[in-house]
Design a protein around this motif. Structure first.
Motif, PDB file in Angstrom:
ATOM      1  N   PHE A  13      23.415 -32.952   2.140  1.00 34.07           N
ATOM      2  CA  PHE A  13      22.464 -31.860   2.372  1.00 34.07           C
ATOM      3  C   PHE A  13      22.453 -31.448   3.842  1.00 34.07           C
ATOM      4  CE2 PHE A  13      20.712 -34.291  -1.235  1.00 34.07           C
ATOM      5  CZ  PHE A  13      20.671 -33.295  -2.185  1.00 34.07           C
ATOM      6  N   GLN A  14      22.063 -30.193   4.097  1.00 35.03           N
ATOM      7  CA  GLN A  14      21.808 -29.707   5.450  1.00 35.03           C
ATOM      8  C   GLN A  14      20.322 -29.954   5.704  1.00 35.03           C
ATOM      9  OE1 GLN A  14      23.986 -28.062   7.665  1.00 35.03           O
ATOM     10  NE2 GLN A  14      25.579 -28.728   6.242  1.00 35.03           N
ATOM     11  N   VAL A  15      19.972 -30.562   6.837  1.00 37.01           N
ATOM     12  CA  VAL A  15      18.582 -30.948   7.088  1.00 37.01           C
ATOM     13  C   VAL A  15      18.044 -30.348   8.378  1.00 37.01           C
ATOM     14  CG1 VAL A  15      17.029 -32.913   7.471  1.00 37.01           C
ATOM     15  CG2 VAL A  15      18.903 -33.120   5.821  1.00 37.01           C
ATOM     16  N   SER A  16      16.850 -29.770   8.291  1.00 35.36           N
ATOM     17  CA  SER A  16      16.087 -29.345   9.460  1.00 35.36           C
ATOM     18  C   SER A  16      14.858 -30.250   9.512  1.00 35.36           C
ATOM     19  CB  SER A  16      15.644 -27.888   9.324  1.00 35.36           C
ATOM     20  OG  SER A  16      16.776 -27.041   9.306  1.00 35.36           O
ATOM     21  N   GLU A  17      14.282 -30.410  10.700  1.00 32.50           N
ATOM     22  CA  GLU A  17      13.152 -31.325  10.861  1.00 32.50           C
ATOM     23  C   GLU A  17      11.956 -30.627  11.507  1.00 32.50           C
ATOM     24  OE1 GLU A  17      14.288 -34.902  12.942  1.00 32.50           O
ATOM     25  OE2 GLU A  17      16.291 -34.863  12.053  1.00 32.50           O
ATOM     26  N   ALA A  18      10.760 -31.131  11.150  1.00 33.20           N
ATOM     27  CA  ALA A  18       9.514 -30.676  11.782  1.00 33.20           C
ATOM     28  C   ALA A  18       8.620 -31.890  11.987  1.00 33.20           C
ATOM     29  CB  ALA A  18       8.818 -29.644  10.915  1.00 33.20           C
ATOM     30  N   GLU A  19       7.832 -31.883  13.090  1.00 33.64           N
ATOM     31  CA  GLU A  19       7.034 -33.062  13.437  1.00 33.64           C
ATOM     32  C   GLU A  19       5.648 -33.097  12.806  1.00 33.64           C
ATOM     33  OE1 GLU A  19       6.212 -29.990  16.597  1.00 33.64           O
ATOM     34  OE2 GLU A  19       8.022 -30.742  15.627  1.00 33.64           O
ATOM     35  N   ASP A  20       5.220 -32.001  12.170  1.00 34.33           N
ATOM     36  CA  ASP A  20       3.944 -32.011  11.449  1.00 34.33           C
ATOM     37  C   ASP A  20       3.881 -30.782  10.545  1.00 34.33           C
ATOM     38  OD1 ASP A  20       2.992 -29.755  12.970  1.00 34.33           O
ATOM     39  OD2 ASP A  20       2.233 -31.106  14.513  1.00 34.33           O
ATOM     40  N   GLN A  23      19.768 -26.574   1.677  1.00 32.10           N
ATOM     41  CA  GLN A  23      19.003 -26.665   2.921  1.00 32.10           C
ATOM     42  C   GLN A  23      17.674 -27.362   2.659  1.00 32.10           C
ATOM     43  OE1 GLN A  23      20.021 -25.240   6.002  1.00 32.10           O
ATOM     44  NE2 GLN A  23      21.987 -24.935   4.976  1.00 32.10           N
ATOM     45  N   LEU A  24      17.410 -28.454   3.385  1.00 29.41           N
ATOM     46  CA  LEU A  24      16.171 -29.209   3.207  1.00 29.41           C
ATOM     47  C   LEU A  24      15.383 -29.229   4.505  1.00 29.41           C
ATOM     48  CD1 LEU A  24      17.503 -32.337   1.283  1.00 29.41           C
ATOM     49  CD2 LEU A  24      16.823 -30.135   0.371  1.00 29.41           C
ATOM     50  N   LEU A  25      14.059 -29.292   4.368  1.00 26.52           N
ATOM     51  CA  LEU A  25      13.169 -29.445   5.512  1.00 26.52           C
ATOM     52  C   LEU A  25      12.480 -30.794   5.387  1.00 26.52           C
ATOM     53  CD1 LEU A  25      11.787 -28.360   8.067  1.00 26.52           C
ATOM     54  CD2 LEU A  25      10.126 -27.211   6.575  1.00 26.52           C
ATOM     55  N   VAL A  26      12.616 -31.636   6.415  1.00 28.50           N
ATOM     56  CA  VAL A  26      11.992 -32.954   6.444  1.00 28.50           C
ATOM     57  C   VAL A  26      10.855 -32.915   7.455  1.00 28.50           C
ATOM     58  CG1 VAL A  26      12.350 -35.384   7.052  1.00 28.50           C
ATOM     59  CG2 VAL A  26      14.107 -34.152   5.765  1.00 28.50           C
ATOM     60  N   VAL A  27       9.660 -33.324   7.005  1.00 25.17           N
ATOM     61  CA  VAL A  27       8.459 -33.236   7.844  1.00 25.17           C
ATOM     62  C   VAL A  27       7.808 -34.609   7.963  1.00 25.17           C
ATOM     63  CG1 VAL A  27       6.303 -31.985   8.214  1.00 25.17           C
ATOM     64  CG2 VAL A  27       8.102 -30.951   6.790  1.00 25.17           C
ATOM     65  N   ASP A  28       7.737 -35.130   9.190  1.00 25.72           N
ATOM     66  CA  ASP A  28       7.097 -36.427   9.429  1.00 25.72           C
ATOM     67  C   ASP A  28       6.777 -36.514  10.911  1.00 25.72           C
ATOM     68  OD1 ASP A  28       6.578 -39.328   9.724  1.00 25.72           O
ATOM     69  OD2 ASP A  28       7.407 -39.452   7.696  1.00 25.72           O
ATOM     70  N   ASP A  29       5.598 -37.040  11.246  1.00 24.48           N
ATOM     71  CA  ASP A  29       5.221 -37.152  12.650  1.00 24.48           C
ATOM     72  C   ASP A  29       5.916 -38.322  13.342  1.00 24.48           C
ATOM     73  OD1 ASP A  29       3.502 -38.679  10.930  1.00 24.48           O
ATOM     74  OD2 ASP A  29       2.176 -39.049  12.621  1.00 24.48           O
ATOM     75  N   SER A  30       6.536 -39.216  12.586  1.00 24.66           N
ATOM     76  CA  SER A  30       7.285 -40.330  13.152  1.00 24.66           C
ATOM     77  C   SER A  30       8.741 -39.905  13.352  1.00 24.66           C
ATOM     78  CB  SER A  30       7.224 -41.546  12.216  1.00 24.66           C
ATOM     79  OG  SER A  30       8.241 -42.467  12.560  1.00 24.66           O
ATOM     80  N   THR A  31       9.181 -39.863  14.612  1.00 28.03           N
ATOM     81  CA  THR A  31      10.549 -39.463  14.911  1.00 28.03           C
ATOM     82  C   THR A  31      11.552 -40.371  14.208  1.00 28.03           C
ATOM     83  OG1 THR A  31       9.844 -38.635  17.070  1.00 28.03           O
ATOM     84  CG2 THR A  31      12.196 -39.017  16.790  1.00 28.03           C
ATOM     85  N   SER A  32      11.317 -41.684  14.251  1.00 23.85           N
ATOM     86  CA  SER A  32      12.273 -42.613  13.627  1.00 23.85           C
ATOM     87  C   SER A  32      12.319 -42.422  12.111  1.00 23.85           C
ATOM     88  CB  SER A  32      11.938 -44.064  13.987  1.00 23.85           C
ATOM     89  OG  SER A  32      10.632 -44.397  13.563  1.00 23.85           O
ATOM     90  N   MET A  33      11.183 -42.174  11.473  1.00 23.58           N
ATOM     91  CA  MET A  33      11.172 -41.956  10.020  1.00 23.58           C
ATOM     92  C   MET A  33      11.896 -40.643   9.684  1.00 23.58           C
ATOM     93  SD  MET A  33      10.563 -42.991   7.007  1.00 23.58           S
ATOM     94  CE  MET A  33       9.604 -44.461   7.336  1.00 23.58           C
ATOM     95  N   ARG A  34      11.631 -39.604  10.473  1.00 28.80           N
ATOM     96  CA  ARG A  34      12.315 -38.324  10.268  1.00 28.80           C
ATOM     97  C   ARG A  34      13.822 -38.504  10.369  1.00 28.80           C
ATOM     98  NH1 ARG A  34       9.037 -35.721  13.873  1.00 28.80           N
ATOM     99  NH2 ARG A  34      10.700 -35.530  15.380  1.00 28.80           N
ATOM    100  N   GLN A  35      14.257 -39.276  11.369  1.00 34.96           N
ATOM    101  CA  GLN A  35      15.685 -39.503  11.560  1.00 34.96           C
ATOM    102  C   GLN A  35      16.284 -40.290  10.399  1.00 34.96           C
ATOM    103  OE1 GLN A  35      15.615 -41.294  15.464  1.00 34.96           O
ATOM    104  NE2 GLN A  35      15.861 -39.311  16.498  1.00 34.96           N
ATOM    105  N   MET A  36      15.572 -41.291   9.894  1.00 26.96           N
ATOM    106  CA  MET A  36      16.072 -42.076   8.759  1.00 26.96           C
ATOM    107  C   MET A  36      16.198 -41.211   7.504  1.00 26.96           C
ATOM    108  SD  MET A  36      14.492 -45.918   8.941  1.00 26.96           S
ATOM    109  CE  MET A  36      12.784 -45.452   9.036  1.00 26.96           C
ATOM    110  N   VAL A  37      15.180 -40.402   7.239  1.00 29.17           N
ATOM    111  CA  VAL A  37      15.201 -39.518   6.069  1.00 29.17           C
ATOM    112  C   VAL A  37      16.323 -38.490   6.224  1.00 29.17           C
ATOM    113  CG1 VAL A  37      13.907 -37.781   4.760  1.00 29.17           C
ATOM    114  CG2 VAL A  37      12.757 -39.861   5.551  1.00 29.17           C
ATOM    115  N   ALA A  38      16.422 -37.890   7.405  1.00 28.07           N
ATOM    116  CA  ALA A  38      17.461 -36.889   7.660  1.00 28.07           C
ATOM    117  C   ALA A  38      18.846 -37.502   7.508  1.00 28.07           C
ATOM    118  CB  ALA A  38      17.287 -36.290   9.056  1.00 28.07           C
ATOM    119  N   PHE A  39      19.039 -38.718   8.012  1.00 28.48           N
ATOM    120  CA  PHE A  39      20.342 -39.389   7.899  1.00 28.48           C
ATOM    121  C   PHE A  39      20.698 -39.628   6.432  1.00 28.48           C
ATOM    122  CE2 PHE A  39      23.004 -43.195   7.609  1.00 28.48           C
ATOM    123  CZ  PHE A  39      24.084 -42.792   8.381  1.00 28.48           C
ATOM    124  N   ALA A  40      19.730 -40.123   5.654  1.00 23.13           N
ATOM    125  CA  ALA A  40      19.979 -40.384   4.230  1.00 23.13           C
ATOM    126  C   ALA A  40      20.363 -39.090   3.508  1.00 23.13           C
ATOM    127  CB  ALA A  40      18.746 -41.008   3.574  1.00 23.13           C
TER     128      ALA A  40
END
Length: 121
Positions: free
Chosen positions: A27-34, A4-21
């Motif tokens: 990996f299982q990915v959760s996201e946060a905007e800041d 389980q990974l947490l990806v944190v970035d205020d850029s939605t497109s960057m978060r989506q690219m990192v999460a996709f990779a």
């Protein structure tokens, strides 16, 4: 079970690219905007690693790492910085805060997955 990974970035497109990779890497990915949102999520859930940007509103990535390192569940969790910042001063500030590693944007998806696998090994 996948990590389980947490990806944190205020850029939605960057978060989506990192999460996709990372999702493509198994990996299982959760996201946060800041950092503030990430800290709130991390207090209620456990992650095997966190990948965070540095420059974000409300709470930046370095402050997030400092806060996470105060939580018993995250004392030894790999915390990676993924940022456009590449200066030695910023890297040292991140390392002092408790960052496990530092990756510079733009990132190579295969290198990101390989780095996460390495810190989780």
């Amino acid at each position: 079970m996948s990590k389980q990974l947490l990806v944190v970035d205020d850029s939605t497109s960057m978060r989506q690219m990192v999460a996709f990779a990372l999702t493509s890497g198994g990996f299982q990915v959760s996201e946060a905007e800041d950092g503030q949102a990430a800290l709130e999520i991390a207090r209620t859930r456990s992650f095997d690693a966190v990948v965070t940007d540095v420059n974000m509103p409300r709470m930046d990535g370095i402050a997030l790492i400092r806060e996470l390192r105060q939580l018993p569940a995250y004392r030894f969790t790999p915390l990676l910085m993924l940022t456009t910042e590449s200066g030695a001063d910023k890297k040292m500030e991140g390392k002092t805060a408790g960052a496990t590693g530092w990756l510079v944007k733009p990132f190579d998806p295969e290198q990101l997955v390989a780095t996460v696998r390495k810190v989780l090994a």
